[in-house]
Design an enzyme around this catalytic site. Structure first.
Site, PDB file in Angstrom:
ATOM      1  N   ASN A 143      25.954   1.990 -26.475  1.00  7.44           N
ATOM      2  CA  ASN A 143      26.246   1.646 -27.871  1.00  7.44           C
ATOM      3  C   ASN A 143      25.206   2.351 -28.743  1.00  7.44           C
ATOM      4  O   ASN A 143      24.057   1.919 -28.798  1.00  7.44           O
ATOM      5  CB  ASN A 143      26.170   0.117 -28.020  1.00  7.44           C
ATOM      6  N   LYS A 171      25.121   2.548 -31.892  1.00  5.55           N
ATOM      7  CA  LYS A 171      24.898   1.871 -33.192  1.00  5.55           C
ATOM      8  C   LYS A 171      24.906   2.915 -34.316  1.00  5.55           C
ATOM      9  O   LYS A 171      25.666   3.891 -34.227  1.00  5.55           O
ATOM     10  CB  LYS A 171      23.607   1.056 -33.144  1.00  5.55           C
ATOM     11  N   HIS A 209      30.173  -7.554 -31.808  1.00  2.61           N
ATOM     12  CA  HIS A 209      28.740  -7.373 -31.543  1.00  2.61           C
ATOM     13  C   HIS A 209      27.952  -8.276 -32.482  1.00  2.61           C
ATOM     14  O   HIS A 209      28.347  -8.480 -33.631  1.00  2.61           O
ATOM     15  CB  HIS A 209      28.354  -5.903 -31.754  1.00  2.61           C
ATOM     16  N   GLU A 257      25.430  -7.804 -34.167  1.00  2.00           N
ATOM     17  CA  GLU A 257      25.036  -7.173 -35.436  1.00  2.00           C
ATOM     18  C   GLU A 257      26.198  -7.194 -36.428  1.00  2.00           C
ATOM     19  O   GLU A 257      25.972  -7.218 -37.642  1.00  2.00           O
ATOM     20  CB  GLU A 257      24.511  -5.745 -35.167  1.00  2.00           C
ATOM     21  N   GLU A 279      25.435 -10.778 -24.457  1.00  2.00           N
ATOM     22  CA  GLU A 279      24.261 -10.172 -25.090  1.00  2.00           C
ATOM     23  C   GLU A 279      23.480 -11.233 -25.867  1.00  2.00           C
ATOM     24  O   GLU A 279      23.820 -11.520 -27.033  1.00  2.00           O
ATOM     25  CB  GLU A 279      24.695  -9.078 -26.068  1.00  2.00           C
ATOM     26  N   GLY A 302      17.340  -5.140 -28.527  1.00  2.25           N
ATOM     27  CA  GLY A 302      16.346  -4.296 -29.186  1.00  2.25           C
ATOM     28  C   GLY A 302      14.945  -4.874 -29.202  1.00  2.25           C
ATOM     29  O   GLY A 302      14.063  -4.350 -29.879  1.00  2.25           O
ATOM     30  N   SER A 332      18.248  -5.019 -24.158  1.00  4.38           N
ATOM     31  CA  SER A 332      17.034  -4.439 -23.588  1.00  4.38           C
ATOM     32  C   SER A 332      17.195  -3.984 -22.132  1.00  4.38           C
ATOM     33  O   SER A 332      16.248  -4.073 -21.343  1.00  4.38           O
ATOM     34  CB  SER A 332      15.841  -5.390 -23.740  1.00  4.38           C
ATOM     35  N   GLY A 354      21.975  -0.283 -25.606  1.00  2.05           N
ATOM     36  CA  GLY A 354      21.760   0.249 -26.947  1.00  2.05           C
ATOM     37  C   GLY A 354      20.736   1.368 -26.915  1.00  2.05           C
ATOM     38  O   GLY A 354      21.034   2.514 -26.568  1.00  2.05           O
TER      39      GLY A 354
HETATM   40  P1  PGA Z   1      19.549  -2.729 -26.751  1.00  4.08           P
HETATM   41  O1  PGA Z   1      20.944  -3.053 -27.492  1.00  4.08           O
HETATM   42  O2  PGA Z   1      19.885  -2.166 -25.397  1.00  4.08           O
HETATM   43  O3  PGA Z   1      18.883  -1.715 -27.663  1.00  4.08           O
HETATM   44  O4  PGA Z   1      18.812  -4.008 -26.654  1.00  4.08           O
HETATM   45  C1  PGA Z   1      22.038  -3.571 -26.773  1.00  4.08           C
HETATM   46  C2  PGA Z   1      23.202  -3.806 -27.701  1.00  4.08           C
HETATM   47  O5  PGA Z   1      22.978  -4.246 -28.843  1.00  4.08           O
HETATM   48  O6  PGA Z   1      24.363  -3.569 -27.342  1.00  4.08           O
END
Ligand code: PGA
Length: 257
Positions: free
Chosen positions: A17, A19, A104, A106, A174, A180, A219, A240
């Site tokens: 992803n 983003k 997601h 976000e 998630e 993140g 992460s 991500g």
């Molecule tokens: P991350 O994001 O691997 O940077 O933690 C995962 C995601 O939001 O899909």
């Protein structure tokens, strides 16, 4: 390979992803990733890259003949019309995506998307024949308040439309606080949520519920991918930050091999 449960192994899916990251010049990263995958056995895992919508079309040309598939990060529930700035499921498909990430955190947090909105988007995407990667996850406060399974159960029940083919449905667990942040749940905590999701899916869909892939996201990085992917009912990862560099993402993909 038949595991002890007698069920066929689900082919893992590793999704990147991106983003709101990536300009046209990121095609070189995609080419590098495709070159790493040339000799990687296709049975080991499916690999999906979800760049920003602006890159779908140019990435489509790059991935032709490679092991990579494309996914979008969102779509609108309506087929078209007066929705400035949005893109429909048909547009996502037209641009070359086979998958779409929906719900997601976000989007749920930044854009106020409710379970109902996510379900309507999922229905629109499914009607275009897209594969769905539907995200669920609890906040830190909910985790600390022992509400994780309640939250996940509610999101699962309310975010997924009826009648989706199991091979087209992927659910990503998630935890919001792990995204993140560099922090991950313990392997036991991941196993608990994934086992819970599997039981709920089987209760709702019968045998089909055993064929829905369950991804962990939050992460995931080269140093923890193998142990996370070995957790029961973890059938892949949604990645991500570590998907932006082909070398890091490749290390995660290799953990499926
Ligand atoms: P991350 O994001 O691997 O940077 O933690 C995962 C995601 O939001 O899909």
């Amino acid at each position: 390979m038949m595991p002890r449960s007698g069920r066929a192994r689900l082919r893992p899916l590793i999704a990147g992803n991106w983003k709101m990251n990536g300009l046209v010049k990121a095609r070189s990263e995609l080419r590098r990733l495709a070159s790493y995958l040339v000799d990687f056995p296709s049975a080991a895992c499916d690999v999906v890259i979800c760049p920003p919508a602006t890159l779908l079309h140019s990435f489509r040309a790059e991935i032709t003949g490679t092991r990579l598939s494309l996914g979008a990060q969102d779509c609108h529930a309506d087929e078209g019309g007066a929705h400035t700035g949005d893109i429909s499921a048909a547009m996502v498909k037209d641009a070359g995506a086979k998958w779409v990430i929906l719900g997601h955190s976000e989007r749920r947090v930044d854009h106020g998307e409710t379970d109902r909105v996510v379900r309507d988007k999922a229905a629109a995407a499914a009607s275009q024949g897209l594969g769905l990667i539907v995200c669920l996850g609890e906040s830190k406060q909910e985790r600390d308040g022992n509400k994780t399974l309640r939250v996940i159960g509610r999101q699962l029940a309310a975010s997924i439309p009826q009648g989706i083919q199991p091979k087209r449905l992927v659910i990503a667990y998630e935890p919001i606080w792990a995204i993140g942040s560099g922090r991950t749940p313990t392997l036991d905590q991941i196993a608990q949520v994934h086992g819970f999701l599997r039981n709920k899916l089987i209760a709702a869909m019968g045998d089909d519920g055993a064929r829905v892939r369950l991804l962990y996201g939050g992460s995931v990085k080269p140093s923890n991918a193998a142990e996370i992917l070995a957790v029961p009912h973890v059938n892949g990862a949604l990645v991500g930050g570590a998907s932006l560099k082909a070398g890091d993402f490749w290390q995660i993909i290799k953990a499926c091999g």
